[in-house]
Design an enzyme around this catalytic site. Structure first.
Site, PDB file in Angstrom:
ATOM      1  N   HIS A 111     -94.719 -31.328  -2.203  1.00  0.00           N
ATOM      2  CA  HIS A 111     -94.834 -30.304  -1.163  1.00  0.00           C
ATOM      3  C   HIS A 111     -96.128 -29.529  -1.357  1.00  0.00           C
ATOM      4  O   HIS A 111     -96.551 -29.292  -2.484  1.00  0.00           O
ATOM      5  CB  HIS A 111     -93.628 -29.360  -1.179  1.00  0.00           C
ATOM      6  CG  HIS A 111     -93.295 -28.808  -2.528  1.00  0.00           C
ATOM      7  ND1 HIS A 111     -92.662 -29.553  -3.505  1.00  0.00           N
ATOM      8  CD2 HIS A 111     -93.511 -27.595  -3.072  1.00  0.00           C
ATOM      9  CE1 HIS A 111     -92.500 -28.813  -4.586  1.00  0.00           C
ATOM     10  NE2 HIS A 111     -93.014 -27.616  -4.358  1.00  0.00           N
ATOM     11  N   GLN A 112     -96.726 -29.152  -0.247  1.00  0.00           N
ATOM     12  CA  GLN A 112     -97.981 -28.404  -0.310  1.00  0.00           C
ATOM     13  C   GLN A 112     -97.753 -26.957   0.107  1.00  0.00           C
ATOM     14  O   GLN A 112     -97.203 -26.688   1.169  1.00  0.00           O
ATOM     15  CB  GLN A 112     -99.015 -29.043   0.611  1.00  0.00           C
ATOM     16  CG  GLN A 112    -100.354 -28.313   0.562  1.00  0.00           C
ATOM     17  CD  GLN A 112    -101.206 -28.628   1.763  1.00  0.00           C
ATOM     18  OE1 GLN A 112    -102.050 -29.500   1.718  1.00  0.00           O
ATOM     19  NE2 GLN A 112    -100.953 -27.934   2.853  1.00  0.00           N
TER      20      GLN A 112
END
Ligand SMILES: [Zn+2]
Length: 267
Positions: A111-112
């Site tokens: 996830h960013q």
């Protein structure tokens, strides 16, 4: 960076679980794309802390196909524009912690992070640290961001508003239905909404998103926000206050929005 789901005993992957859920409001999902989705962090480092998450349950960017990588990059660009408009932030920390050694709270599903920043908001941004005390409730932040995203996606020029005023709360109506406010280009939805009612109420704040819970079934439809009016009610201008027993006169769409707005003050 920690991300803890609604339950400490949650089984499986929190991102895959949110993706499978149909209540995006409860899951804090603000947008679903083709191969990636966007979710508000339940334990944000700063107001408006979003995460761009691929649908694919993978640990490393090298496992993502080119289309997914391109979509995540495009989403990041759109989200920084949206967040600047909604939150007036001055900058962002954008990045990924890949693997537990790098501080990833949920290493198994990439996830960013997109963390809005304001000048002087912190002396030091910890990679691993305790979460901050936030000045705004998550439900309000979620509503502001989701309204802005849906306004952009569907090129909407209006927003529907549920204003809850008084105690017990009545609902402000304009003619036969909930008020709809015209949006100005480059002005955040929530700011247009507050300014539309600022002459009528002494104190106003955004409560929550009051449109369809599922981002997959919303479009194209008018974004819907709920507001709480408190303090002295100055005047109602062209609006009037509807009490409990009169709500059946509203359209089904309006009634559903009112029910969601009322639920958000009970939480
Ligand atoms: Zn997963």
């Amino acid at each position: 960076m920690a991300y803890v789901g609604g339950s400490a005993r949650e089984q499986g992957c929190v991102f895959c679980n949110r993706l499978d859920s149909s209540d995006d409001t409860a899951s804090l999902i603000v947008h679903r794309g083709q191969q990636a989705f966007v979710i508000l962090n339940l334990y944000p480092y700063n107001t408006g802390h979003l995460m761009v998450v691929p649908h694919a349950h993978v640990q490393d960017p090298s496992e993502l196909d080119a289309g997914t990588q391109a979509e995540m990059a495009a989403l990041t660009g759109n989200l920084t524009r949206v967040l600047r408009r909604v939150l007036d932030c001055a900058g962002f920390n954008v990045g990924m912690n890949i693997g537990g050694a790098a501080g990833a709270g949920i290493a198994e599903h990439l996830h960013q992070h997109i963390v809005p920043r304001w000048v002087g908001d912190a002396n030091f941004m910890p990679i691993l640290g305790s979460t901050k005390v936030l000045p705004e409730l998550l439900a309000a932040t979620y509503g502001k961001i989701r309204a802005e995203i849906e306004r952009d996606i569907f090129s909407m020029t209006n927003v529907r508003v549920v204003v809850l005023a008084g105690d017990p709360p009545g609902v402000v109506v304009d003619g036969a239905g909930l008020p709809q406010i015209s949006l100005e280009p480059d002005v955040a939805v929530w700011k247009s909404v507050l300014s539309a009612f600022s002459d009528d109420f002494g104190s106003l704040s955004v409560l929550a998103w009051a449109g369809q819970p599922d981002t997959r079934t919303t479009g194209p439809s008018i974004p819907t926000l709920s507001l709480r009016a408190s303090g002295q009610m100055e005047s109602l201008g062209r609006f009037r206050l509807l009490r409990d027993d009169d709500r059946s006169a509203l359209s089904i769409t309006d009634q559903e929005a009112v029910v969601r707005a009322l639920a958000s003050i009970e939480r």
